[in-house]
Design a protein around this motif. Structure first.
Motif, short mmCIF file in Angstrom:
data_model
loop_
_atom_site.label_atom_id
_atom_site.label_comp_id
_atom_site.label_asym_id
_atom_site.label_seq_id
_atom_site.Cartn_x
_atom_site.Cartn_y
_atom_site.Cartn_z
N ASN A 174 0.71 -1.09 -0.36
CA ASN A 174 -0.16 0.06 0.05
C ASN A 174 1.02 1.16 -0.30
N ASP A 175 0.51 2.45 0.27
CA ASP A 175 0.79 3.56 0.63
C ASP A 175 1.92 3.99 1.49
N GLU A 176 1.40 2.82 2.18
CA GLU A 176 2.46 3.18 3.55
C GLU A 176 3.73 2.90 3.67
N PRO A 177 5.28 3.76 3.31
CA PRO A 177 5.80 3.54 3.08
C PRO A 177 7.02 2.76 4.26
N LEU A 178 8.20 2.07 3.67
CA LEU A 178 9.19 0.85 3.88
C LEU A 178 9.99 2.21 5.29
N ALA A 179 9.86 2.85 4.77
CA ALA A 179 11.34 4.17 5.40
C ALA A 179 11.03 5.72 4.79
N ILE A 180 11.36 6.74 5.94
CA ILE A 180 11.11 7.88 6.00
C ILE A 180 12.80 8.33 6.35
N LEU A 181 13.56 8.75 5.42
CA LEU A 181 14.62 9.47 5.97
C LEU A 181 15.31 10.50 5.34
N PRO A 182 16.18 11.11 5.96
CA PRO A 182 16.26 10.85 7.42
C PRO A 182 15.62 10.74 8.49
N VAL A 183 15.11 10.24 9.63
CA VAL A 183 14.21 10.01 10.76
C VAL A 183 14.49 11.13 11.31
N SER A 184 15.52 12.20 11.63
CA SER A 184 15.69 13.06 12.24
C SER A 184 15.08 14.40 12.38
N GLU A 185 16.08 14.85 10.90
CA GLU A 185 15.66 16.58 10.39
C GLU A 185 15.89 16.26 8.72
N SER A 186 15.73 17.37 8.44
CA SER A 186 14.93 17.49 7.11
C SER A 186 16.36 17.63 6.22
N LYS A 242 19.30 2.17 9.23
CA LYS A 242 18.64 3.41 10.34
C LYS A 242 17.71 4.57 10.23
N GLY A 243 18.16 5.17 8.40
CA GLY A 243 17.83 6.06 9.07
C GLY A 243 18.45 7.89 9.42
#
Length: 293
Positions: A174-186, A242-243
């Protein structure tokens, strides 16, 4: 709704150049009277050349050695939001099994998946804002998108692997991502991404800039940091697992051109994992970074 844009004129001169990887010498050129606003350039594992044209809202595939398209997707000068139209598509990523993905891109803000014959399979959306580039990480069954204005890399399940029973891959993601990087900052404005596969360790350097990668896979990003950060445009390396931002990298000012990266627009890691190339608009140049294992 359908957004309408003016029809830019065809570029009469050759738009694609083949360069010697060592000297940078132009070996050949082609593509005259073919493209209007060419944007993304991809060479797949079989040597096919893929080009996106944001001016005509189309995607082109050229067989090795041919200057006539073997496949054209999209309707010339007609943008749209359905499965057979694009709105200023930006890039293509091609899997070894022939399935391919298109970042559709500037106005539709989605990633589209097609089978080897060009039949639409599905699309991915996740509140992205200008999907500017793609990187396919097949060993993780992931298709990653440069979500430019949101300052991140969004990775979805590519659904390329066959089932344990030996049947073809079924697209159940589905549209739910496996990962969004980076995890803490733009990351700022993420213009382009490319990746290295599973590697235990890597040492890369360009002039005085060097970094060590101990995570795998690694995603190379070129970006424009936010003005508030007071940083020049540069490249970063992300850990897919680890993102995290592993390191940042830049041009050596002592190299030809005498300046840092100014306006990076595309990045690619060579298939042999030895070189990173960055294309810049504004200074209109290519920079080559050598990777040593």
């Amino acid at each position: 709704f359908v957004r309408r844009y003016s029809k830019p004129p065809v570029i009469k001169g050759n738009t694609i150049a083949v360069l010697d990887k060592n000297s940078g010498k132009v070996l050949s050129t082609w593509g005259n009277n073919t493209f209007h606003v060419p944007h993304g350039l991809t060479i797949d594992h079989r040597g096919n050349v893929w080009v996106t044209d944001t001016g005509t809202h189309q995607v082109f595939k050229f067989s090795p050695g041919s200057t006539k398209p073997a496949l054209v997707l999209g309707e010339k000068f007609k943008s749209g939001t359905d499965s057979s139209h694009f709105c200023r598509p930006t890039d293509v990523a091609v899997a070894t099994n022939g399935y391919f993905f298109v970042s559709d891109g500037y106005c539709n803000k989605r990633v589209m998946k097609f089978d080897p014959d060009g039949k639409f399979v599905r699309e991915y959306t996740h509140n992205m804002n200008v999907v500017h580039d793609l990187a396919l990480i097949e060993e993780r069954d992931a298709i990653c998108a440069a979500d430019r204005e949101n300052g991140r890399v969004v990775c979805f399940q590519a659904s390329l692997r066959p089932s344990e029973a030996g049947t073809p891959a079924t697209d159940l993601s589905n549209d739910e991502p496996l990962a969004i990087l980076p995890v803490s900052e733009s990351l700022g404005a993420v213009f382009a991404i490319s990746n290295l596969g599973e590697m235990r360790a890597l040492f890369a350097q360009s002039g005085i800039y060097s970094f060590v990668l101990s995570f795998s896979p690694a995603i190379f990003v070129v970006r424009q940091p936010r003005v508030s950060n007071k940083e020049p445009p540069n490249g970063v390396v992300l850990s897919f697992d680890k993102g995290e931002i592993i390191d940042t990298w830049q041009r050596d000012v002592s190299e030809e051109g005498g300046s840092f990266l100014l306006n990076p627009h595309d990045v690619v890691v060579s298939k042999d994992g030895k070189t990173v190339y960055v294309a810049e608009i504004g200074p209109n140049r290519l920079s080559k970074f050598n990777i040593k294992h």
